[in-house]
Design an enzyme around this catalytic site. Sequence first.
Site: not given
Length: 620
Positions: A73, A80, A84, A86, A123, A178, A315, A590
């Site tokens: 990868r 970005c 997000c 998370y 990837r 995603s 893995c 706000d």
Amino acid sequence: MAAQPLSRMLRRLLRSSARSCSSGAPVTQPRPGESARAASEELSRRRQFLREHAAPFSAFLTDSFGRQHSYLRISLTEKCNLRCQYCMPEEGVPLTPKANLLTTEEILTLARLFVKEGIDKIRLTGGEPLIRPDVVDIVAQLQRLEGLRTIGVTTNGINLARLLPQLQKAGLSAINISLDTLVPAKFEFIVRRKGFHKVMEGIHKAIELGYNPVKVNCVVMRGLNEDELLDFAALTEGLPLDVRFIEYMPFDGNKWNFKKMVSYKEMLDTIRQQWPELEKLPEEESSTAKAFKIPGFQGQISFITSMSEHFCGTCNRLRITADGNLKVCLFGNSEVSLRDHLRAGASEQELLRIIGAAVGRKKRQHAELFLMFHDSPPANPSIASWDPLHVQDLRPRMSFSSQMVTLWKGCRVPQALLLAQQWLGSGCFQRHYTSRADSDANSKCLSPGSWVPAAPSGPQLTSEQLTHVDSEGRAAMVDVGRKPDTERVAVASAVVCLGPVAFKLVQQNQLKKGDALVVAQLAGIQAAKVTSQLIPLCHHVALSHVQVQLELDSTRHAVRIQASCRARGPTGVEMEALTSAAVAALTLYDMCKAVSRDIVLEEIKLISKTGGQRGDFHQA
């Protein structure tokens, strides 16, 4: 000096194999001063390792546990265009100076070296890889590498529809997109940006261009989107999608909490209740996904079980960060800078020795993370109030499957955008928001509604003493351990007077910060569930329902807020309702404060409460 003869011996050993590699078993270079006998014994051990495997594989990409790494990868950028919840904090992350990032030529040099050693899948990731200007050229250059079978990309989908035709011509063969919610308003809440319709357009474009399957990655978080599992699974009925449900994992800045994690088995049980005929599919070697298919459906669903059932033992992945560091484990802190060695003029063989040493140090599993999760008490799905992002009551009111049929049949941007506007209610001048989760089939998430004031009721019992102080006047929490559990309901209200300018922008959904009513609604729901963390002497209450309604009052240029909470327990929920209404009001302030400083919050009050030994209360 000892490394050169050893390398030549290994090359001679593999000369007869069909594969052209520089070596064939796990390699650790002899330490300075190590005897030739020790080196010979080490070589004998590696020869034995090779005999036990069907095909020789690069020593430099094989770790001490025999795992052969054929999947690389490469992060093309740290940047970005989303934020997000998370993944990263709202303010973003500190960016590496451009001079310290890998150049295109350095990326291709490293890719060429890894592919020569046996990597057959690359990837491209980020950040968001599709915001890199030369991403199409990078894919085209990678396509020319002999032995590379798959070039994939993981993207948030915002730029996908625009770039995918060029990427496909360049050689892109696999796509992961995603998408964590199918509700446009919730999408904006999760990613802190707009763009739901662009992601949908990107998914449609991938299907149109023949990608099969199109993988859709969904990070499942308790209280945020676990109620959409069935809606996501239903998408696979008529579409060639592989919807991959990912267990919520910790990353720097995402404030991970195990109580937010929904385990693979819990997700599987939920889906099996709807589709008991769900079939398990055979797992590919080194696959991270447990795949299932609903008979008769075109696509499939998968589960990435990084937390509950890790797949470290198989893995086969390595990662290169945007600044050129090699990571042998996503969860590990150990990194080796290939960039520095590359820029210092290291030869190919020297780079291979550095890579081989890093791979050789790879641990059996991400132990610290595994223990952190498995030593924690199990999360109770019913205790939603632990989760500050719990917005389970915000849902589309009509069947999502029917909405998606409309979207996917000949979907184009105007249709997708129109559908999103219908869900958001952004085309209406009279906007009424409700988060009611158990409404009937005719109700809508963002629909007209009536404001019904509570009628006054009979005698109201009050106490002549403060209950939250002891006999000496010190603060004390009330002991409710002996009180009976009863059904408790409380309703509170608030009014936010915006003024004509801010009111018009809210009414037409034109604020630069986004949809103020949606954000305030979500904030009110969230606040109700963390009341005990905000009000020191409040008991923690496991709420069974939270509803927040917002109604525009054009005569006063105001927004009227009504919050109701329900729970069964020994203590009331009026503080939860009041906190919900107050925080929703503060959030509106706000959202609008850049437009006007004349905003007034007023009439924050309890309207009614039922249940408990003091009787019911209703205020006109």
